[in-house]
Design a protein around this motif. Structure first.
Motif, PDB file in Angstrom:
ATOM      1  N   GLU A   1       0.816  -1.213   0.000  1.00 31.84           N
ATOM      2  CA  GLU A   1       0.000   0.000   0.000  1.00 31.84           C
ATOM      3  C   GLU A   1       0.849   1.264   0.000  1.00 31.84           C
ATOM      4  OE1 GLU A   1      -2.774  -0.257   3.188  1.00 31.84           O
ATOM      5  OE2 GLU A   1      -3.784  -2.040   2.381  1.00 31.84           O
ATOM      6  N   ASP A   2       1.975   1.236   0.698  1.00 29.23           N
ATOM      7  CA  ASP A   2       2.839   2.429   0.724  1.00 29.23           C
ATOM      8  C   ASP A   2       3.349   2.756  -0.675  1.00 29.23           C
ATOM      9  OD1 ASP A   2       2.513   2.765   3.403  1.00 29.23           O
ATOM     10  OD2 ASP A   2       4.421   1.840   3.981  1.00 29.23           O
TER      11      ASP A   2
ATOM     12  N   ARG B   1       0.555   4.110  -2.851  1.00 27.47           N
ATOM     13  CA  ARG B   1       0.175   5.485  -2.492  1.00 27.47           C
ATOM     14  C   ARG B   1       1.209   6.485  -3.027  1.00 27.47           C
ATOM     15  NH1 ARG B   1       0.281   4.788   2.354  1.00 27.47           N
ATOM     16  NH2 ARG B   1       2.161   5.901   3.040  1.00 27.47           N
ATOM     17  N   HIS B   2       2.474   6.174  -2.860  1.00 23.46           N
ATOM     18  CA  HIS B   2       3.519   7.092  -3.331  1.00 23.46           C
ATOM     19  C   HIS B   2       3.544   7.143  -4.860  1.00 23.46           C
ATOM     20  CE1 HIS B   2       4.786   7.602   0.710  1.00 23.46           C
ATOM     21  NE2 HIS B   2       5.369   6.413   0.848  1.00 23.46           N
TER      22      HIS B   2
ATOM     23  N   ASP C   1       1.010   6.759  -6.811  1.00 18.73           N
ATOM     24  CA  ASP C   1      -0.132   7.579  -7.206  1.00 18.73           C
ATOM     25  C   ASP C   1       0.214   9.060  -7.125  1.00 18.73           C
ATOM     26  OD1 ASP C   1      -3.046   7.828  -7.857  1.00 18.73           O
ATOM     27  OD2 ASP C   1      -3.073   8.840  -5.906  1.00 18.73           O
ATOM     28  N   THR C   2       0.934   9.440  -6.073  1.00 16.07           N
ATOM     29  CA  THR C   2       1.387  10.831  -5.938  1.00 16.07           C
ATOM     30  C   THR C   2       2.331  11.201  -7.075  1.00 16.07           C
ATOM     31  OG1 THR C   2       1.212  10.671  -3.528  1.00 16.07           O
ATOM     32  CG2 THR C   2       2.527  12.488  -4.406  1.00 16.07           C
TER      33      THR C   2
END
Length: 467
Positions: free
Chosen positions: A262-263, A266-267, A269-270
Motif C-alpha cells: 500500500e505504501d 500510495r507514493h 499515485d502521488t
C-alpha cells in the motif's frame, strides 16, 4: 435473373480485387511528384510493395529514398519505426527523411510538404518500411496473415530485405548495410541484424552488414518505465522526499507493484499526479491532446477480406498549432487524400483509413529483451550507434546507459561533450566492441525534436569520424 446478375456482380468485384492484388505483387514505382510539394522532388523516391510469406500473403509497403550523395557507394539503411505499428512515413516526414510537413493551420486544403535540410539521406540510401503487417499502407490478404508479433516483425523484415535486394535492387547488395530504428524497435532491430548475420552464412544474398543504429531504444521490456522515476527526480519533477519514499517502499520496481504494498501504491499515485501534465516524449514541450482520427479502426488491422469495425468520433481531440503533435494531424489529412494515394501507388481496396500508429489485439509481445543480441553482435565486431534525447521520459537515457554499462565494455573515449559550431550539443562515450553512445541535448523520444543535432551525430558516425 436479378439474383444471377447480382451474384455475377459480386463475383466480378471479387475477381477484380484478386487480379488487382496479383498485379501489385512485386510492384515498385519512382515517384517524381508528390501532392503538397511544389515542383518535382529533388531526390529519388521509390514506393512499392514486397510480398512476403509462402504465398506472398503479406504485402509490405515501403518508401525508398536514394542517397543524394553517391548512391553507388553510400550506405544503405533499413529503417524500422517504433510503436509497434507506426508507419514508415513518420521516419520519412517527421524524423530523419528528406521531407517535413509545413506546420501551418489546416484550412481544408492539402497540407504542404517542405524539404528537411537535415535529412540522413544526404549521404545514405534509406528504406522506410511499414512494419508490421497492418501498419501504414502494408496489408494482409488473409486474416491469418494479419497475425503477427515481435518475432513476426523480425522474420518479415528479414524476408523483405532479401527479396528487395535480389528482386528489386541487386545493385545495392555490395553497399555497406545498416539496420536502424528507434523506440520500440530497440527490441526488434538487434534481432533483425542478427538474423541477417545468420542469413549471410547461406550467401543468398550476402548482405554487406556493417552494424546497426538505435535511437532511444527499448531494450529490456518495462525497464524504461522503472527508470522514469529516477529520471523525473533528476529533472526536478518530483521532490527529494517523494523519491526517497518511492525508493524505500517500491525498491526500484514500479511496473508490477504488488497490491498489498500500500505504501508503494500510495507514493506511486502521488508521482503519477505530479507528472500527469508533462509531455513524456520531450518534457520541455507542452502536453497536448493526442491526435485522434475521425475513423478509428477498432480491429487495428486491415485486410481485403475483412471489413473493419469503426467508431465515428465526430469531435476528436485535435491539438493546436503550437503542439508538437500538430504535424501528426496534418499527416492524417495528407495520407488519406486520394491524389496522394495515387501518387504513392497505393493498391486500391487494400486498406481503409491510413492511421499513423496502430497494432491489433492479435499482436504478440513475445520479445522481452534484445540485450543478448547486443552482446553477440558487438562480440563479432559490428558497429553500433546508440543515441538518446536527454529530455525523453518514455525511454530515459538513464535506462539506456544502465544496460550499456552492464555490457562491461572497456571505455575507449570517456564521457565528454560533443559540439556543433563550438556549442555543446550533447555528450558521448565510445566503448570497445565499436559501440558509440551519445546524448542529444534538449532532445526527445525521436529525432523529430532535434533533427539537426541527430543528423550531425549520424553523419559523423556513419563517416567513421569522431563525434
Amino acid at each position: 435473373m436479378a439474383i444471377l446478375v447480382f451474384r455475377f456482380s459480386i463475383l466480378s468485384v471479387f475477381l477484380f480485387q484478386v487480379l488487382s492484388v496479383a498485379a501489385s505483387i512485386g510492384s515498385s514505382s519512382t515517384v517524381k511528384f508528390l501532392p503538397g510539394f511544389s515542383g518535382p522532388l529533388p531526390f529519388v523516391l521509390e514506393t512499392g510493395y514486397v510480398g512476403v510469406g509462402e504465398k506472398e500473403e503479406v504485402q509490405l509497403f515501403y518508401y525508398f529514398v536514394k542517397s543524394e550523395g553517391n548512391p553507388e557507394k553510400d550506405p544503405l539503411i533499413l529503417w524500422h519505426t517504433g510503436g509497434p505499428g507506426c508507419s514508415g512515413l513518420s521516419g520519412l516526414a517527421f524524423e530523419i527523411g528528406p521531407l517535413n510537413f509545413k506546420e501551418q493551420r489546416y484550412n481544408g486544403s492539402l497540407p504542404q510538404l517542405i524539404l528537411n535540410p537535415f535529412s540522413w539521406t544526404k549521404n545514405s540510401s534509406i528504406i522506410f518500411l511499414d512494419l508490421p503487417v497492418g501498419t501504414g499502407f502494408s496489408y494482409g490478404k488473409t486474416s491469418e496473415a494479419l497475425r503477427t508479433g515481435d518475432f513476426g516483425q523480425v522474420q518479415t523484415s528479414h524476408q523483405f530485405l532479401k527479396k528487395w535486394l535480389t528482386d528489386y535492387h541487386p545493385e545495392f547488395i555490395s553497399n555497406p548495410f545498416y539496420v536502424g530504428g528507434d523506440s520500440y524497435t530497440g527490441l526488434i532491430v538487434p534481432i533483425v541484424t542478427h538474423e541477417i548475420l545468420e542469413g549471410n552464412k547461406h550467401l543468398l544474398p550476402f548482405v554487406n552488414l556493417q552494424g546497426y543504429i538505435l535511437g532511444n531504444p527499448i531494450t529490456i521490456r518495462n525497464s524504461n518505465k522503472n527508470f522514469a522515476i529516477p529520471f523525473a527526480h533528476r529533472m526536478a519533477l518530483i521532490s527529494d522526499e517523494l523519491f526517497e519514499s518511492l525508493t524505500t517502499s517500491c525498491k526500484g520496481e514500479y511496473v508490477n507493484i504488488h497490491p498489498t504494498n500500500e505504501d508503494c501504491l500510495r507514493h506511486y499515485d502521488t508521482y503519477e499526479k505530479s507528472v500527469s501534465e508533462i509531455f513524456d516524449g520531450n518534457i520541455l514541450l507542452p502536453k497536448c491532446p493526442s491526435v485522434s482520427s475521425k475513423l478509428q479502426d477498432v480491429s487495428a488491422r486491415r485486410s481485403l477480406y475483412k471489413t473493419p469495425k469503426v467508431l465515428h468520433d465526430l469531435k476528436p481531440p485535435f491539438p493546436t498549432l503550437a503542439c508538437p503533435t500538430y504535424k501528426y494531424l496534418l499527416s492524417y489529412y495528407w495520407a488519406n487524400d486520394n491524389q496522394v494515394r495515387k501518387a504513392l501507388r497505393i493498391q486500391e481496396g487494400s486498406i481503409g483509413e491510413w492511421i499513423r500508429c496502430q497494432y491489433g489485439d492479435d499482436y504478440s509481445f513475445d520479445i522481452d529483451s534484445s540485450f543478448p543480441y547486443h552482446v553477440n553482435l558487438s562480440s563479432k565486431g559490428y558497429r553500433s550507434l546508440i543515441y538518446s534525447g536527454d529530455h525523453d521520459m518514455v525511454v530515459p537515457h538513464l535506462d539506456t546507459q544502465a544496460w550499456i554499462k552492464s555490457l562491461n565494455y572497456s571505455i575507449v573515449d570517456d564521457w565528454r561533450p560533443w559540439f556543433i559550431m563550438d556549442q555543446v550539443a550533447g555528450y558521448t562515450r565510445t566503448y570497445a566492441n565499436k559501440m558509440t553512445f551519445a546524448t542529444i541535448k534538449g532532445g526527445g523520444h525521436t529525432a523529430e525534436y532535434t533533427q539537426k543535432e541527430c543528423s550531425v551525430v549520424f553523419n559523423r558516425w556513419i563517416s567513421n569520424k569522431s563525434l
